[in-house]
Motif scaffolding. Structure first.
Motif, PDB file in Angstrom:
ATOM      1  N   THR A  92       0.850  -1.183   0.000  1.00 55.07           N
ATOM      2  CA  THR A  92       0.000   0.000   0.000  1.00 55.07           C
ATOM      3  C   THR A  92       0.882   1.228   0.000  1.00 55.07           C
ATOM      4  O   THR A  92       1.823   1.330   0.802  1.00 55.07           O
ATOM      5  CB  THR A  92      -0.899   0.022   1.262  1.00 55.07           C
ATOM      6  OG1 THR A  92      -1.666  -1.175   1.296  1.00 55.07           O
ATOM      7  CG2 THR A  92      -1.811   1.226   1.270  1.00 55.07           C
ATOM      8  N   ASN A  93       0.563   2.171  -0.915  1.00 55.32           N
ATOM      9  CA  ASN A  93       1.226   3.470  -0.907  1.00 55.32           C
ATOM     10  C   ASN A  93       0.565   4.250   0.220  1.00 55.32           C
ATOM     11  O   ASN A  93      -0.638   4.527   0.174  1.00 55.32           O
ATOM     12  CB  ASN A  93       1.027   4.164  -2.261  1.00 55.32           C
ATOM     13  CG  ASN A  93       1.690   5.520  -2.322  1.00 55.32           C
ATOM     14  OD1 ASN A  93       1.816   6.218  -1.321  1.00 55.32           O
ATOM     15  ND2 ASN A  93       2.101   5.903  -3.520  1.00 55.32           N
ATOM     16  N   ALA A  95       0.719   7.301   1.169  1.00 57.20           N
ATOM     17  CA  ALA A  95       0.290   8.671   0.885  1.00 57.20           C
ATOM     18  C   ALA A  95      -1.119   8.712   0.299  1.00 57.20           C
ATOM     19  O   ALA A  95      -1.936   9.545   0.683  1.00 57.20           O
ATOM     20  CB  ALA A  95       1.270   9.351  -0.064  1.00 57.20           C
ATOM     21  N   ASN A  96      -1.431   7.795  -0.624  1.00 58.07           N
ATOM     22  CA  ASN A  96      -2.739   7.846  -1.283  1.00 58.07           C
ATOM     23  C   ASN A  96      -3.572   6.576  -1.085  1.00 58.07           C
ATOM     24  O   ASN A  96      -4.624   6.429  -1.681  1.00 58.07           O
ATOM     25  CB  ASN A  96      -2.561   8.139  -2.779  1.00 58.07           C
ATOM     26  CG  ASN A  96      -1.761   7.065  -3.489  1.00 58.07           C
ATOM     27  OD1 ASN A  96      -1.512   5.984  -2.964  1.00 58.07           O
ATOM     28  ND2 ASN A  96      -1.351   7.367  -4.711  1.00 58.07           N
ATOM     29  N   LYS A  97      -3.069   5.667  -0.281  1.00 59.82           N
ATOM     30  CA  LYS A  97      -3.740   4.401   0.049  1.00 59.82           C
ATOM     31  C   LYS A  97      -3.932   3.482  -1.164  1.00 59.82           C
ATOM     32  O   LYS A  97      -4.723   2.544  -1.119  1.00 59.82           O
ATOM     33  CB  LYS A  97      -5.087   4.629   0.746  1.00 59.82           C
ATOM     34  CG  LYS A  97      -4.999   5.474   2.001  1.00 59.82           C
ATOM     35  CD  LYS A  97      -4.139   4.818   3.042  1.00 59.82           C
ATOM     36  CE  LYS A  97      -4.114   5.666   4.316  1.00 59.82           C
ATOM     37  NZ  LYS A  97      -2.818   5.670   4.946  1.00 59.82           N
ATOM     38  N   ALA A  98      -3.232   3.734  -2.258  1.00 63.44           N
ATOM     39  CA  ALA A  98      -3.329   2.889  -3.449  1.00 63.44           C
ATOM     40  C   ALA A  98      -2.638   1.557  -3.187  1.00 63.44           C
ATOM     41  O   ALA A  98      -1.561   1.513  -2.587  1.00 63.44           O
ATOM     42  CB  ALA A  98      -2.687   3.588  -4.644  1.00 63.44           C
ATOM     43  N   ARG A  99      -3.288   0.472  -3.639  1.00 65.22           N
ATOM     44  CA  ARG A  99      -2.698  -0.870  -3.500  1.00 65.22           C
ATOM     45  C   ARG A  99      -1.975  -1.208  -4.798  1.00 65.22           C
ATOM     46  O   ARG A  99      -2.482  -0.925  -5.886  1.00 65.22           O
ATOM     47  CB  ARG A  99      -3.781  -1.905  -3.242  1.00 65.22           C
ATOM     48  CG  ARG A  99      -4.499  -1.780  -1.913  1.00 65.22           C
ATOM     49  CD  ARG A  99      -3.691  -2.302  -0.752  1.00 65.22           C
ATOM     50  NE  ARG A  99      -3.532  -3.738  -0.773  1.00 65.22           N
ATOM     51  CZ  ARG A  99      -3.814  -4.546   0.221  1.00 65.22           C
ATOM     52  NH1 ARG A  99      -4.276  -4.068   1.345  1.00 65.22           N
ATOM     53  NH2 ARG A  99      -3.615  -5.827   0.109  1.00 65.22           N
ATOM     54  N   ILE A 145       8.587   7.795  -1.662  1.00 63.58           N
ATOM     55  CA  ILE A 145       7.266   7.230  -1.384  1.00 63.58           C
ATOM     56  C   ILE A 145       7.394   6.283  -0.191  1.00 63.58           C
ATOM     57  O   ILE A 145       8.431   5.676   0.019  1.00 63.58           O
ATOM     58  CB  ILE A 145       6.647   6.498  -2.593  1.00 63.58           C
ATOM     59  CG1 ILE A 145       7.549   5.354  -3.083  1.00 63.58           C
ATOM     60  CG2 ILE A 145       6.319   7.450  -3.712  1.00 63.58           C
ATOM     61  CD1 ILE A 145       6.889   4.468  -4.126  1.00 63.58           C
TER      62      ILE A 145
END
Length: 155
Positions: A92-93, A95-99, A145
């Motif tokens: 999970t990133n 910063a933006n919660k992107a998987r 990141i």
């Protein structure tokens, strides 16, 4: 030495066979055809065919080198305790919660469309030897990141 999967190694072998068995004869035929057209000193087709053949031979030599240096990784001996080559990592990133999910592979097997990133990339380097739950900061060209490793499986 370059570590890779059996699948990656097999693809290199298949590509080498295709280049040697199909593309090399085509290049030779193109040179012969251009040579038959007369004066070689002013024959741009001949020069282009020779240049294409040199490029092809260079690619064949690079493939042979990669095959010679290849070390096939026995996936049955790999662990999911920490990130290593051929690990499939879900993260999970922060910063933006992107998987994201990437499989870490050798340079010759890298293919972003298939979710395979080279072990030499900044993200792969930042993930190596980390465990599930670890948060890592990775320096990429656009900055830093922060990633959290959610799951590790064998790719």
């Amino acid at each position: 030495m370059s570590y890779m999967s059996q699948e990656g190694y097999d693809k290199l072998i298949a590509e080498l066979k295709r280049l040697e068995g199909v593309e090399r004869p085509k290049a030779s035929a193109a040179i012969a055809e251009a040579r038959d057209k007369g004066d070689l000193s002013e024959n741009s087709e001949y020069e282009a065919a020779k240049e294409a053949q040199a490029h092809l031979e260079s690619k064949i030599n690079q493939l042979k080198q990669a095959i010679t240096e290849a070390k096939i990784v026995d996936t049955s001996r790999l662990s999911t305790d920490s990130v290593q080559i051929l690990s499939k990592v879900e993260m999970t990133n922060l910063a933006n919660k992107a998987r994201m999910t990437y499989t870490i592979v050798s340079e010759s097997e890298a293919n972003l469309k298939e979710g395979k990133i080279s072990i030499t990339t900044p993200i792969a380097q930042g993930l190596l030897n980390h465990k599930v739950g670890d948060e890592v900061e990775v320096q990429i060209p656009r900055g830093t990141i922060r990633l959290r490793i959610e799951k590790i499986t064998i790719g």
